[in-house]
Design an enzyme around this catalytic site. Structure first.
Site, PDB file in Angstrom:
ATOM      1  N   HIS A  53       3.508  -8.417  -7.533  1.00 28.67           N
ATOM      2  CA  HIS A  53       3.868  -8.814  -6.209  1.00 28.67           C
ATOM      3  C   HIS A  53       3.733 -10.143  -5.687  1.00 28.67           C
ATOM      4  O   HIS A  53       2.706 -10.809  -6.042  1.00 28.67           O
ATOM      5  CB  HIS A  53       3.337  -7.968  -5.257  1.00 28.67           C
ATOM      6  CG  HIS A  53       3.238  -6.361  -5.319  1.00 28.67           C
ATOM      7  ND1 HIS A  53       3.891  -5.498  -4.703  1.00 28.67           N
ATOM      8  CD2 HIS A  53       2.642  -5.607  -6.328  1.00 28.67           C
ATOM      9  CE1 HIS A  53       3.683  -4.287  -5.151  1.00 28.67           C
ATOM     10  NE2 HIS A  53       2.920  -4.310  -6.247  1.00 28.67           N
ATOM     11  N   HIS A 112       9.026  -9.105  -6.912  1.00 28.65           N
ATOM     12  CA  HIS A 112       8.368  -8.176  -7.885  1.00 28.65           C
ATOM     13  C   HIS A 112       8.757  -8.498  -9.297  1.00 28.65           C
ATOM     14  O   HIS A 112       9.871  -8.400  -9.839  1.00 28.65           O
ATOM     15  CB  HIS A 112       8.465  -6.674  -7.390  1.00 28.65           C
ATOM     16  CG  HIS A 112       8.081  -6.475  -6.068  1.00 28.65           C
ATOM     17  ND1 HIS A 112       8.983  -6.576  -4.953  1.00 28.65           N
ATOM     18  CD2 HIS A 112       6.647  -6.412  -5.650  1.00 28.65           C
ATOM     19  CE1 HIS A 112       8.262  -6.157  -3.908  1.00 28.65           C
ATOM     20  NE2 HIS A 112       6.846  -6.292  -4.494  1.00 28.65           N
ATOM     21  N   GLN A 142      10.417 -11.028   4.222  1.00 26.53           N
ATOM     22  CA  GLN A 142       9.577 -11.536   3.439  1.00 26.53           C
ATOM     23  C   GLN A 142      10.502 -11.976   2.295  1.00 26.53           C
ATOM     24  O   GLN A 142      11.429 -11.454   1.869  1.00 26.53           O
ATOM     25  CB  GLN A 142       8.648 -10.443   2.825  1.00 26.53           C
ATOM     26  CG  GLN A 142       7.764  -9.848   3.740  1.00 26.53           C
ATOM     27  CD  GLN A 142       6.860  -8.792   3.025  1.00 26.53           C
ATOM     28  OE1 GLN A 142       7.396  -7.615   2.763  1.00 26.53           O
ATOM     29  NE2 GLN A 142       5.446  -9.197   3.089  1.00 26.53           N
ATOM     30  N   ASP A 146      10.358 -11.997  -0.576  1.00 25.68           N
ATOM     31  CA  ASP A 146       9.878 -10.880  -1.685  1.00 25.68           C
ATOM     32  C   ASP A 146      10.201 -10.869  -3.259  1.00 25.68           C
ATOM     33  O   ASP A 146      11.272 -10.822  -3.464  1.00 25.68           O
ATOM     34  CB  ASP A 146       9.877  -9.610  -0.898  1.00 25.68           C
ATOM     35  CG  ASP A 146       8.533  -8.677  -1.002  1.00 25.68           C
ATOM     36  OD1 ASP A 146       7.750  -9.148  -1.804  1.00 25.68           O
ATOM     37  OD2 ASP A 146       8.504  -7.654  -0.625  1.00 25.68           O
ATOM     38  N   CYS A 182       8.344  -3.096  -2.033  1.00 25.96           N
ATOM     39  CA  CYS A 182       8.144  -3.149  -3.471  1.00 25.96           C
ATOM     40  C   CYS A 182       8.344  -1.564  -3.845  1.00 25.96           C
ATOM     41  O   CYS A 182       9.008  -1.438  -5.195  1.00 25.96           O
ATOM     42  CB  CYS A 182       6.559  -3.380  -3.713  1.00 25.96           C
ATOM     43  SG  CYS A 182       5.449  -2.572  -2.502  1.00 25.96           S
ATOM     44  N   LYS A 187      -5.746  -9.614  -5.874  1.00 25.62           N
ATOM     45  CA  LYS A 187      -4.575 -10.588  -5.212  1.00 25.62           C
ATOM     46  C   LYS A 187      -5.419 -12.067  -5.182  1.00 25.62           C
ATOM     47  O   LYS A 187      -6.512 -12.177  -4.992  1.00 25.62           O
ATOM     48  CB  LYS A 187      -4.114 -10.131  -4.054  1.00 25.62           C
ATOM     49  CG  LYS A 187      -5.204 -10.099  -2.907  1.00 25.62           C
ATOM     50  CD  LYS A 187      -4.402  -9.731  -1.400  1.00 25.62           C
ATOM     51  CE  LYS A 187      -5.282  -9.664  -0.431  1.00 25.62           C
ATOM     52  NZ  LYS A 187      -4.835  -9.310   0.880  1.00 25.62           N
ATOM     53  N   ARG A 247       6.506  -3.255  10.701  1.00 26.73           N
ATOM     54  CA  ARG A 247       4.970  -2.757  10.695  1.00 26.73           C
ATOM     55  C   ARG A 247       4.608  -2.631  12.193  1.00 26.73           C
ATOM     56  O   ARG A 247       4.880  -3.514  12.921  1.00 26.73           O
ATOM     57  CB  ARG A 247       4.005  -3.632   9.889  1.00 26.73           C
ATOM     58  CG  ARG A 247       4.720  -3.758   8.218  1.00 26.73           C
ATOM     59  CD  ARG A 247       3.657  -4.609   7.651  1.00 26.73           C
ATOM     60  NE  ARG A 247       4.352  -4.826   6.120  1.00 26.73           N
ATOM     61  CZ  ARG A 247       3.734  -5.769   5.359  1.00 26.73           C
ATOM     62  NH1 ARG A 247       2.653  -6.629   5.966  1.00 26.73           N
ATOM     63  NH2 ARG A 247       4.241  -5.897   4.115  1.00 26.73           N
TER      64      ARG A 247
END
Length: 667
Positions: free
Chosen positions: A529, A402, A398, A400, A351, A483, A380
């Site tokens: 997100h 945004h 991911q 992912d 992000c 979320k 991570r």
């Protein structure tokens, strides 16, 4: 003593003699409820059934077949485990024993360096059953800090917890042990055993008949690898013999479906020790499935109006200082790399870099919503003891996205994202979902109350407008916003958290993102997100276990295998392969070096959708013998379809794959 009036959750009331308990209330309603009740919620606070009620209390009885009731059962059984261990191993020190999903555990520091083995579980379990048979009452008492330290003087770990509470240093790990209000509560089973706990607990050990100890492992006190090493015993507990048996059967099925085991058997991927913990390499067959997943994701996002972006794998520390990750997520990041031009970190999130893309030039309201999408790999740090195949891994990708939008567009975007998420999950064979709305933790978040309320309301309204039932997880939100997490239920009933939608007012603020509105003034966008599969690796692992390795034809790495009966049939077998390959099939051929029966069995072990056998008659008639995987056979269909014209099978195969692919893309 005068009577008291108790209100029930359905709005009705019940009159009881003064001094009655929640257990008396249950008995007054019915013998079945009295037997099933394990605790009560009194004016919204969970309590023991033995607590005296007062006039005007609102009471909800907690039964053993609910999540809350099972939590009470399991935590109570953990106490019995600790009691049994201290009886069998004099001098054993007990630490914490929480209820966890589907079970419980307790950590022990055993005398003389002893370690538990699996053989010890049967002995401990037998002792626990004796305690249950004695139907010992759980008796609650409350103590000052000084009294509690004296009471647990021979249990140093309990004393440490009390001292942490005294110094206001208690954390979530202590939550089940103490209330934090200066009073320490404890539960005694007998004169010989007492444990510190907030409760509630079942009235007596006789309520705990259905449990099973499962395994032992090592652990560290408070997860600190430099601290004392402990022995952890895991178990499960349920409300009935049937429920326990059902859970144990599910565990047996889960063992058969373990993606780590199937990945080896089907040559999908591996975790080489030389590579390091929590990192996988993908073999050709696994990579084929992954490519299909990623291609599908790209196509759906392209159809959905997303813009594709790419970002690097590491970034300067300044980026993560701006985003707040170094303040709120540093423990989950890899250590920094000191370079000649600054400090760099492998990225834990995509992000912040997407915010840089938005900020690369002036934006107009006409560009919003701007939907950025990336298959972005992140890193991570997970402790070695938490790693679990693809389910808990250190480097993963991911899907992912945004989305930057105006406040007026927020509700519509969230509603559209819910539709998008559910359609993707359904395309991969999931049709049972659970929704969770996570709200703010004031201690671990940034932003004003007003901003959080606006974001939380938008997510709640989207769930409500879809008519979806959802649970609220208080304080479980990300530091930057609330979320929605979406869990799926797999083929054997397990729940997996996969997709997430997160509203964020904070990162646009921290990165000073702006767009020019219709009024020619500058405005702050809202950022959403969103991950559909979440982690590609974890989603793949869940798919392997959901299908037990028997992927639907459109996802299978090898869709068709051709087996010549003998060497003279290999030339025609190659023709069959070429014909199928030209139709888009992923197909291979295994020569007649081994017996036909063995080669067919191998295809079944690999769980191939189709195994075609060709012999003399097939060569002459240009036909194939079709072995269909068992789960794909129509009811009453033969195990083997003989003399199927090759062209007919190709048309059938093309139709099946096209139908599945079209359905997935249009879901």
């Amino acid at each position: 003593m005068s009577n008291i009036t108790i209100s029930l959750p359905d709005g009705s009331s019940r009159e009881l003699p003064g001094g009655s308990t929640a257990l008396d209330l249950a008995a007054s309603i019915g013998s079945g409820l009295r037997k099933a009740a394990v605790a009560a919620s009194i004016d919204g606070v969970e309590a023991d059934l033995t607590v005296p009620l007062v006039d005007g209390n609102v009471v909800a009885l907690i039964t053993n077949d609910t999540d809350a009731g099972r939590h009470v059962l399991r935590h109570s059984t953990a106490h019995v485990l600790a009691q049994a261990v201290t009886q069998l191993y004099p001098g054993a020190k007990f630490t914490i024993g929480p209820a966890i999903e589907n079970g419980f555990y307790y950590d022990f520091d055993l005398p003389d360096g002893k370690t538990f083995t699996d053989d010890d579980l049967g002995v401990i379990e037998k002792q626990m059953k004796e305690i249950v048979k004695q139907n010992q009452p759980f008796t609650r008492s409350e103590h000052s800090m000084a009294e509690a330290k004296e009471l647990f003087a021979d249990q140093p770990y309990k004393v440490e917890i009390i001292e942490r509470v005294e110094s206001a240093d208690a954390d979530a790990e202590d939550a089940g042990e103490v209330s934090g209000d200066g009073i320490i509560s404890a539960y005694r089973n007998t004169d010989e055993f007492i444990d510190m706990c907030v409760g509630p607990h079942v009235p007596s050990t006789g309520k705990l008949a259905f449990f099973k100890l499962q395994r032992v492992s090592g652990s560290y006190w408070r997860g600190n690898e430099k601290g004392p090493q402990l022995q952890r015993v895991y178990g499960t507990a349920w409300e009935s013999k049937q429920a326990l048996a059902g859970h144990l059967h599910q565990l047996e099925e889960a063992l058969k479906r373990d993606h780590r085991k199937l990945a080896v058997e089907q040559d999908l991927l591996s975790f080489p020790s030389k590579l390091g913990g929590g990192l996988a390499v993908w073999h050709p067959k696994g990579a084929t499935i992954r490519k299909l997943m990623e291609d599908y994701s790209r196509q759906r996002h392209e159809n959905g109006g997303y813009e594709f972006v790419y970002t690097p794998h590491l970034a300067n520390a300044n980026l993560f200082e701006t985003s707040g990750h170094l303040d709120f997520y540093a423990d989950g990041m890899y250590p920094p790399m000191e370079m000649d031009n600054g400090t760099y970190y492998p990225k834990p999130m995509n992000c912040p870099m997407h915010c840089l893309i938005f900020d690369s030039r002036q934006r107009s309201y006409r560009e919003l919503p701007l939907r950025l999408f990336e298959l972005g790999t992140v890193y991570r740090y997970e402790r070695a003891g938490t790693l679990h195949g693809l389910m808990r891994i250190r480097g993963f990708t991911q899907d992912d996205s945004h989305i930057y939008c105006t406040q007026e567009q927020l509700a519509g975007e969230v509603a559209g994202l819910l539709d998008f998420v559910l359609s993707v999950l359904r395309a991969f064979g999931f049709d049972e979902f659970t929704f969770n709305l996570s709200t703010r933790d004031p201690e671990k978040s940034v932003g004003t109350d007003e901003i959080w309320e606006t974001a939380t309301t938008a997510l709640r309204d989207a769930l409500d407008s879809h008519g979806l039932e959802y649970a609220v997880k208080e304080g479980d939100a990300a530091f930057y916003g609330p979320k929605i997490d979406i869990d799926v239920r797999d083929a054997i009933g397990r729940s997996w958290q996969l997709s997430t939608i997160q509203a964020d007012f904070q990162l646009p603020e921290r990165f000073d993102l702006e767009y020019v509105g219709a009024d020619n003034n500058r405005h702050r966008p809202i950022m959403l997100h969103r991950a559909l599969m979440g982690s590609i690796e974890r989603f793949f692992g869940v798919l392997v276990e959901h299908y037990a390795g028997a992927f639907p034809t459109w996802l299978a790495p090898v869709q068709v295998r051709v087996l010549p009966v003998a060497t003279p049939h290999e030339e025609y077998a190659h023709e069959v392969v070429d014909r199928l390959r030209s139709a888009g099939a992923r197909v291979d051929m295994v020569a007649a070096d081994d017996g036909l029966g063995k080669r067919i069995r191998n295809g079944k072990v690999e769980k191939l959708p189709y195994v075609l056998v060709v012999g003399d008659d097939d060569v002459a008639a240009r036909t194939v013998g079709v072995n269909v995987r068992a789960d794909m056979q129509s009811e009453g269909a033969p195990d083997v379809e003989r003399d199927v014209p090759l062209d007919d099978f190709v048309c059938r195969f093309e139709g099946e794959v096209a139908e599945a692919t079209d359905a997935a893309l249009q879901a």
